[in-house]
Scaffold this active site. Structure first.
Site, PDB file in Angstrom:
ATOM      1  N   ASP A 334      29.603 -15.017 -12.777  1.00  0.00           N
ATOM      2  CA  ASP A 334      28.152 -14.823 -12.843  1.00  0.00           C
ATOM      3  C   ASP A 334      27.417 -16.155 -12.878  1.00  0.00           C
ATOM      4  OD1 ASP A 334      29.150 -15.332 -15.474  1.00  0.00           O
ATOM      5  OD2 ASP A 334      27.200 -14.721 -16.259  1.00  0.00           O
ATOM      6  N   GLU A 335      26.153 -16.110 -12.549  1.00  0.00           N
ATOM      7  CA  GLU A 335      25.207 -17.204 -12.731  1.00  0.00           C
ATOM      8  C   GLU A 335      25.790 -18.547 -12.283  1.00  0.00           C
ATOM      9  OE1 GLU A 335      22.642 -15.399 -16.473  1.00  0.00           O
ATOM     10  OE2 GLU A 335      24.334 -16.716 -16.901  1.00  0.00           O
TER      11      GLU A 335
END
Length: 785
Positions: A334-335
């Protein structure tokens, strides 16, 4: 408690469809089927217990606890003989299912697996006096008993998870063991162990010692919420810690005995600052220096998708896989900012070589390569739903955190899904008013919202539903510096998580659930768990009622049937104060104080307090000439929001602990806010507050004009002022007051000249490219009198 005839209780079940007698059967999560029975079983010395050898470890653990806590000796006998407490194998039952039958003379437990027997025992403990939850001898209980009951139970979902982030703030091994005990007590069977982050690497990898000698330490941590201060203020405290491989083996073995599977998470390709600080050669080399970060957010210190990185990850996952016997390893995903990859000649060349369209596809390539590495260790990967971007790895399981969309998409593609939408499952969000709570991670998540979450999205068809393994909740720890703060955010909402994951939807009932929490608090208190105590408090909420055209305050409490007393004159509530029964109509600025009282006249929790401002603008609509960053609630759309998010006329003033009460307006030269008073009103003063906080790009306005109109077209200026401020590097509230000769008008326009973000803020949390640019206006609660 006065006993109720079973036939009467059964009638109540049939008539109401609700679980009954919550004060007697305070089991969380609530069983699939529970039939109350008359009487109670009393534990005594010398009672006989029998069990098959296949579950001897579980049974002996039960016998040991009974002996340790109560002093009662249970005598083990052969299965062929008649026992007072009998454990019986039933091969045709589901894996974690159990049956628990308690009569005045016998306790019978049936299951097909050790896990089933273990969960039956957890239910039995919850039926006993709460002192049984403490692993030491107690003399305070005269009679050790359990109410008679017939329970037939099994979980709704096979996967029932809880995540603890130990990377932002390291949690001692002893606390992790306690955490596992708590999961098991509420029949959570999966511990998601978030071990690596930008702020710290917390697991020993013998081939790469600098991961812990360098990556497990940061010299200080930022003070306050990530955007409270600009430049940041250091706490001047070294934070460090990691688990040795022996620690991990101990934790895993401890969890296995409690039927909890641990899923380790090694975050990649983003959130990897600690790793590249230890081994900068794993990065794309766009920075002169890499270090373990001291702030919280998203950073571009990511792994470079090259052979050196993949060889490193092969070695890391080889050691990790040997420590954790479960099926899955979580790889994050993620991210991941793409800044470094866009500047990296290797990455750009790799994209051309592989004919990849963009950096999202490069991340997909990275995840595919990591999946091959993990698969070679005999494991499967789980990743956050960003691993869908650019194409999903063949055998990946998706953890859907950005709402349910990712989970729905993955299920449609035939991939297993674990539902974890942040709005419903992130327990690091506030659970009580941020004005009075320890710093949390931004949003607000009350217990009733957690309890109402449905893990199977309504738009899923029957084919896709089978791919939903279950659900999980998270405790991210950017602001949880120690176990006490983790406990505060975990409880009581963790009980709601357990019930959503285990209990059939049709057996859930929120009112009954709240009643059952009361006994759980007795256990938490005995265990010295620092849970949030808002269960015992009155919650005060106010809003303009669009139907009645009045400003009303409602006061609620979680304890079913609780008596709430309140005052409006600033005094502390007593037994002589008003009993709350209906919404309180306010016509002027008022401070409400309230508390929940027990039948004997004691206050259950703390006295809560809320200040409301009521004036000619309260509840009125308004418009702005530019978009909002934080969109305010539509005034009057809901009578009561259950939590006061931002609004200029909702009766609640802004405060420093949180941005939610503030209306944040995107940068422009002149911000214009027009309030419609709905009819011509007379007034002679206007007041509002503005927020200055460079970390949020909030800049107090330089100049303000007040204008009025009757037709919303032709405006007349009635006041004007220039402002200067004493600015510090933290959030500050500045109040603007205007007084003038009495005016009459329907529309009031407030025009604010935006200020500029200063230069040389020192980078994060204000990006360098924003320094010197127009700031945003943060404004709250316009009062017109």
């Amino acid at each position: 408690m006065k006993k109720i005839k079973p036939i009467l209780i059964l009638c109540m079940i049939l008539l109401t469809g609700l679980p009954v007698s919550a004060h007697t059967y305070s089991i969380i999560p609530y069983p699939k089927s529970l039939i109350p029975q008359e009487g109670e079983y009393i534990f005594k010395n010398g009672q006989k217990i029998s069990f098959p050898t296949e579950i001897s470890e579980v049974a002996k653990e039960f016998i040991c606890r009974i002996k340790t806590v109560t002093g009662i000796n249970l005598v083990t006998i052969s299965e062929s003989k008649k026992a007072d407490i009998s454990f019986t194998l039933q091969k045709n039952m589901a894996n974690e299912a159990y049956k628990l039958h308690i009569t005045p003379t016998h306790i019978t437990i049936q299951a097909s697996t050790p896990a089933g027997f273990f969960y039956a025992i957890q239910s039995l403990y919850q039926l006993m006096p709460p002192e049984i939850s403490v692993n030491k001898r107690t003399e305070s209980v005269n009679v050790w008993n359990a109410p008679c009951v017939q329970i037939d139970d099994e979980p709704r979902f096979a996967y029932r998870g809880m995540m603890l982030d130990v990377a932002r703030y390291f949690m001692p091994k002893e606390y992790v063991l306690e955490f596992i005990d708590r999961l098991a007590a509420q029949k959570i069977n999966t511990f998601h162990f978030h071990l690596t982050e930008d702020q710290g690497w917390r697991i020993e990898i013998k081939k790469y010692p600098k991961l812990t000698s360098v990556g497990a330490t940061r010299p200080y941590t930022m003070v306050g919420y990530k955007t409270f201060h600009a430049p940041i203020i250091p706490d001047n405290t070294v934070h460090q810690g990691y688990y040795t491989q022996d620690d991990i083996r101990e934790i895993v073995a401890y969890a296995q005995k409690r039927f909890v599977t641990i899923i380790p998470e090694i975050e990649l390709p983003g959130h990897s600052s600690a790793a590249v600080a230890a081994y900068p050669e794993l990065s794309c080399g766009i920075k002169n220096r890499y270090e373990v970060v001291k702030t919280f957010g998203i950073f571009d210190n990511v792994f470079c998708p090259n052979e050196k990185t993949f060889r490193f990850l092969e070695d890391v996952f080889s050691e990790v896989a040997a420590l954790f016997p479960g099926t899955y390893i979580h790889i994050g995903g993620d991210e991941c900012p793409k800044t470094a990859w866009k500047q990296c000649s290797h990455c750009q060349g790799l994209m051309k070589k592989l004919n990849l369209r963009d950096e999202n596809q490069l991340q997909s390539y990275f995840i595919h390569e990591v999946e091959k590495i993990v698969n070679r260790q005999g494991k499967q990967i789980i990743g956050w739903d960003e691993i869908l971007d650019g194409g999903l790895a063949p055998n990946a399981t998706v953890m859907s955190w950005r709402g349910e969309k990712g989970g729905i998409e993955a299920a449609k593609s035939g991939h297993s899904v674990i539902m974890m939408p942040n709005a419903d499952t992130y327990l690091n969000y506030y659970q009580e008013d941020p004005e009075y709570a320890p710093i949390g991670s931004g949003s607000f998540l009350p217990i009733e919202q957690v309890y109402s979450y449905e893990p199977i999205p309504a738009q899923m068809n029957d084919r896709d539903k089978k791919y939903v393994l279950g659900m999980e909740a998270a405790l991210w720890t950017p602001y949880m510096k120690n176990p006490d703060v983790v406990d505060y955010y975990m409880y009581p909402r963790f009980y709601a998580v357990a019930e959503v994951a285990w209990t059939p939807a049709e057996a859930k009932n929120y009112t009954d659930f709240l009643a059952r929490i009361r006994k759980q608090y007795a256990r938490l208190d005995l265990q010295q768990v620092k849970a949030c105590r808002n269960y015992f408090d009155a919650y005060i909420d106010g809003a303009f009622n669009k139907r009645t055209r009045k400003f009303e305050v409602r006061i609620t409490g979680m304890i079913p049937g609780s008596e709430i007393r309140y005052t409006t004159d600033g005094h502390i509530p007593t037994l002589a104060s008003n009993v709350y029964s209906n919404p309180i109509v306010l016509h002027k600025n008022t401070t409400i104080k309230a508390a929940i009282f027990t039948p004997d006249g004691n206050i259950t929790g703390k006295i809560t307090e809320k200040n409301f401002v009521v004036n000619k603008a309260t509840g009125k609509s308004y418009i702005c000439n530019v978009p909002y960053r934080f969109k305010p609630d539509n005034p009057g759309a809901k009578d009561y929001s259950k939590f006061n998010f931002c609004g200029l006329t909702n009766g609640i003033k802004g405060y420093l602990n949180h941005v939610h009460p503030w209306v944040a307006i995107r940068p422009t030269t002149i911000t214009e806010i027009t309030i419609d008073l709905e009819k011509q009103e007379q007034f002679s003063s206007i007041r509002y507050s503005v927020l200055n906080g460079y970390g949020q790009e909030a800049v107090a306005p330089q100049e303000t004009w007040i204008e009025i109109s009757d037709d919303n077209n032709n405006f007349k200026e009635i006041a004007h002022r220039n402002f200067t401020y004493h600015i510090e590097n933290k959030w500050q509230i500045f109040e603007h007051n205007f007084t003038f000769a009495p005016q009459k008008a329907r529309y009031v326009k407030i025009k604010l000249k935006n200020g500029y973000l200063p230069h040389k803020l020192g980078g994060f949390p204000v990006p360098e490219e924003k320094e010197g640019s127009l700031g945003m206006i943060f404004i709250d609660e316009v009062e017109i009198n």
